[in-house]
Design a protein around this motif. Structure first.
Motif, PDB file in Angstrom:
ATOM      1  N   PRO A 166       0.178   2.208  -6.089  1.00  0.00           N
ATOM      2  CA  PRO A 166      -0.800   0.968  -7.023  1.00  0.00           C
ATOM      3  C   PRO A 166      -1.313   0.672  -7.537  1.00  0.00           C
ATOM      4  O   PRO A 166      -1.230   0.287  -8.850  1.00  0.00           O
ATOM      5  CB  PRO A 166      -0.293  -0.111  -5.779  1.00  0.00           C
ATOM      6  CG  PRO A 166      -0.044   0.354  -4.703  1.00  0.00           C
ATOM      7  CD  PRO A 166       0.360   2.233  -4.446  1.00  0.00           C
ATOM      8  N   ASP A 167      -2.208   1.302  -6.927  1.00  0.00           N
ATOM      9  CA  ASP A 167      -3.475   1.568  -8.380  1.00  0.00           C
ATOM     10  C   ASP A 167      -3.708   2.117  -9.503  1.00  0.00           C
ATOM     11  O   ASP A 167      -4.117   1.589 -10.751  1.00  0.00           O
ATOM     12  CB  ASP A 167      -5.149   1.998  -7.683  1.00  0.00           C
ATOM     13  CG  ASP A 167      -4.474   3.653  -7.170  1.00  0.00           C
ATOM     14  OD1 ASP A 167      -3.618   3.670  -6.681  1.00  0.00           O
ATOM     15  OD2 ASP A 167      -5.868   4.335  -6.661  1.00  0.00           O
ATOM     16  N   ALA A 217      -0.615  -0.039 -11.371  1.00  0.00           N
ATOM     17  CA  ALA A 217      -1.545  -0.755 -12.143  1.00  0.00           C
ATOM     18  C   ALA A 217      -2.384   0.017 -13.127  1.00  0.00           C
ATOM     19  O   ALA A 217      -2.230  -1.335 -14.496  1.00  0.00           O
ATOM     20  CB  ALA A 217      -2.490  -1.173 -11.314  1.00  0.00           C
ATOM     21  N   PHE A 235      -2.632  -8.204  -1.236  1.00  0.00           N
ATOM     22  CA  PHE A 235      -3.119  -5.979  -1.780  1.00  0.00           C
ATOM     23  C   PHE A 235      -2.906  -6.740  -3.126  1.00  0.00           C
ATOM     24  O   PHE A 235      -3.231  -5.901  -3.689  1.00  0.00           O
ATOM     25  CB  PHE A 235      -2.267  -6.193  -0.670  1.00  0.00           C
ATOM     26  CG  PHE A 235      -1.955  -4.685  -1.405  1.00  0.00           C
ATOM     27  CD1 PHE A 235      -3.155  -3.396  -1.030  1.00  0.00           C
ATOM     28  CD2 PHE A 235      -0.907  -4.161  -2.087  1.00  0.00           C
ATOM     29  CE1 PHE A 235      -2.993  -1.755  -1.733  1.00  0.00           C
ATOM     30  CE2 PHE A 235      -0.706  -3.135  -2.076  1.00  0.00           C
ATOM     31  CZ  PHE A 235      -1.866  -1.573  -1.897  1.00  0.00           C
ATOM     32  N   MET A 236      -1.880  -7.117  -3.575  1.00  0.00           N
ATOM     33  CA  MET A 236      -1.267  -7.187  -4.925  1.00  0.00           C
ATOM     34  C   MET A 236      -2.642  -7.849  -5.975  1.00  0.00           C
ATOM     35  O   MET A 236      -2.661  -7.218  -7.112  1.00  0.00           O
ATOM     36  CB  MET A 236       0.004  -8.087  -5.093  1.00  0.00           C
ATOM     37  CG  MET A 236       1.302  -7.368  -4.337  1.00  0.00           C
ATOM     38  SD  MET A 236       2.486  -7.951  -4.265  1.00  0.00           S
ATOM     39  CE  MET A 236       3.228  -8.638  -6.055  1.00  0.00           C
ATOM     40  N   GLU A 257      -5.699  -7.956  -5.401  1.00  0.00           N
ATOM     41  CA  GLU A 257      -7.054  -6.774  -5.474  1.00  0.00           C
ATOM     42  C   GLU A 257      -5.940  -5.761  -6.605  1.00  0.00           C
ATOM     43  O   GLU A 257      -6.830  -5.445  -7.311  1.00  0.00           O
ATOM     44  CB  GLU A 257      -6.898  -6.623  -3.935  1.00  0.00           C
ATOM     45  CG  GLU A 257      -7.532  -4.862  -3.770  1.00  0.00           C
ATOM     46  CD  GLU A 257      -7.815  -4.779  -2.395  1.00  0.00           C
ATOM     47  OE1 GLU A 257      -9.268  -3.800  -2.246  1.00  0.00           O
ATOM     48  OE2 GLU A 257      -7.397  -5.687  -1.141  1.00  0.00           O
ATOM     49  N   THR A 258      -4.860  -4.977  -6.416  1.00  0.00           N
ATOM     50  CA  THR A 258      -4.450  -4.405  -6.783  1.00  0.00           C
ATOM     51  C   THR A 258      -4.617  -4.503  -8.277  1.00  0.00           C
ATOM     52  O   THR A 258      -5.084  -4.241  -9.567  1.00  0.00           O
ATOM     53  CB  THR A 258      -2.991  -3.698  -6.422  1.00  0.00           C
ATOM     54  OG1 THR A 258      -3.147  -3.526  -5.471  1.00  0.00           O
ATOM     55  CG2 THR A 258      -2.642  -2.670  -7.363  1.00  0.00           C
ATOM     56  N   PRO A 294       0.907  -1.492   0.464  1.00  0.00           N
ATOM     57  CA  PRO A 294      -0.243   0.331  -0.494  1.00  0.00           C
ATOM     58  C   PRO A 294       0.464   1.655   0.193  1.00  0.00           C
ATOM     59  O   PRO A 294       1.517   1.344   0.902  1.00  0.00           O
ATOM     60  CB  PRO A 294      -0.761   0.474   1.281  1.00  0.00           C
ATOM     61  CG  PRO A 294      -0.690  -1.691   1.009  1.00  0.00           C
ATOM     62  CD  PRO A 294       0.221  -1.930   0.975  1.00  0.00           C
ATOM     63  N   HIS A 295       0.236   2.146  -0.402  1.00  0.00           N
ATOM     64  CA  HIS A 295       0.899   3.611  -1.322  1.00  0.00           C
ATOM     65  C   HIS A 295       1.819   4.060   0.597  1.00  0.00           C
ATOM     66  O   HIS A 295       3.255   4.073   0.707  1.00  0.00           O
ATOM     67  CB  HIS A 295       0.504   4.879  -1.524  1.00  0.00           C
ATOM     68  CG  HIS A 295       1.372   6.032  -1.873  1.00  0.00           C
ATOM     69  ND1 HIS A 295       2.989   5.357  -2.623  1.00  0.00           N
ATOM     70  CD2 HIS A 295       0.793   6.724  -2.092  1.00  0.00           C
ATOM     71  CE1 HIS A 295       2.706   7.142  -3.318  1.00  0.00           C
ATOM     72  NE2 HIS A 295       2.478   7.856  -2.629  1.00  0.00           N
TER      73      HIS A 295
END
Length: 316
Positions: free
Chosen positions: A245-246, A249, A274-275, A277-278, A165-166
């Motif tokens: 991350p978003d 992606a 998390f990856m 989901e991202t 997460p950022h």
């Protein structure tokens, strides 16, 4: 009431120290892999010489391999020969690492140019769009290449590169490493450690990559010595503006596959979720069993097989 302080656990000895410079036995498959012919070359990128090596026939479908931080192209020697049976496989030394020149400053965007330039010079683009495969820091370079040049790539695969997460991303550079000059080659060899540290049963691979990590140098007293090839100030000289991350992606211009060592301390289950989901359901995700962060050393044949399958004609 006072609390007793627990003494920190002693650091384990460097994994090659007990060998005292002797080469450990290697399996036949690795010995044969090292006998496969390679082509070597150098391409200039923004004033620095970038070294590469390649396996397989020019004109075959291409693949570019990107090593991890302060590593080098020879980390792929246990994997690339298997992939090269039907491909032109190019591995490069990013500037500041391996045999490539050191720079006054390093930038992630410049690293993506090095990937593209070495890939083209080495023949990975001769048959059209290649795949780019990166481990650890090289995975982040591969993702940046997919943002900048993804329309020229068939896909990227990222091996154990933690996308957090950022708010949890690294905000400062890792500490400087290296810079010390040893009196003998064996002394340097016996100091070699993985970063992050982990046990690795394949001592023959550790010994192989360690021997390719050392170069001659002059000691402070003027005598001949040995030191590590990488720039000891690399991290302090690197400019890397991480995307959220978003945003990363969304900015990718090609397909992405995500690998991890199933026992990795960097890409643990929480980060892996998390990856997932991202990057969403379009991203292929593969866990390699019985492997930690240095998955290409822990399970080279399994990684080669997974890459071989993933980058075959059916993907994408």
């Amino acid at each position: 009431m006072t609390q007793e302080k627990t003494a920190p656990s002693p650091r384990p000895p460097a994994p090659l120290k007990a060998l005292a410079g002797e080469k450990p036995p290697a399996p036949d498959w690795f010995t044969k892999a090292l006998e496969i012919p390679v082509e070597r070359g150098v391409v200039e990128v923004e004033g620095a010489s970038v070294h590469w090596k390649a396996w397989g026939q020019r004109g075959a479908p291409g693949m570019v391999l990107v090593h991890g931080g302060v590593a080098h192209k020879d980390w792929w020697d246990s994997i690339a020969p298997f992939l090269a049976e039907t491909r032109r496989v190019v591995a490069l030394d990013l500037s500041g690492m391996g045999d490539s020149d050191h720079r006054d400053a390093y930038e992630m965007d410049l690293y993506t140019e090095e990937v593209m330039a070495a890939g083209r010079d080495g023949g990975a683009f001769d048959a059209g769009k290649p795949f780019v495969i990166g481990h650890s820091f090289g995975g982040f370079v591969s993702l940046a290449t997919a943002v900048n040049y993804g329309d020229q790539l068939k896909g990227v695969a990222v091996l154990d590169s933690p996308i957090r997460p950022h708010q949890e991303q690294r905000r400062s550079s890792p500490p400087s490493r290296g810079g010390f000059t040893y009196a003998s080659f064996d002394e340097a060899l016996m100091r070699f450690r993985l970063l992050p540290e982990q046990p690795c049963e394949n001592l023959f691979l550790l010994d192989h990559i360690a021997r390719q990590s050392i170069k001659p140098a002059t000691r402070p007293d003027g005598s001949e010595g040995w030191t590590w090839k990488f720039d000891p100030h690399l991290w302090a000289k690197l400019t890397y503006n991480r995307r959220a991350p978003d945003e990363l992606a969304a900015a990718l211009k090609t397909r992405v596959a995500l690998f991890r060592g199933a026992d990795s301390v960097l890409v643990n289950d929480e980060i892996w979720d998390f990856m997932r989901e991202t990057f969403g359901p379009e991203a292929s995700m593969i866990s390699i069993a019985n492997a930690q962060h240095h998955v290409i050393l822990d399970q080279p044949i399994a990684v080669a097989a997974a890459i071989e399958t993933l980058t075959g004609p059916g993907w994408g």
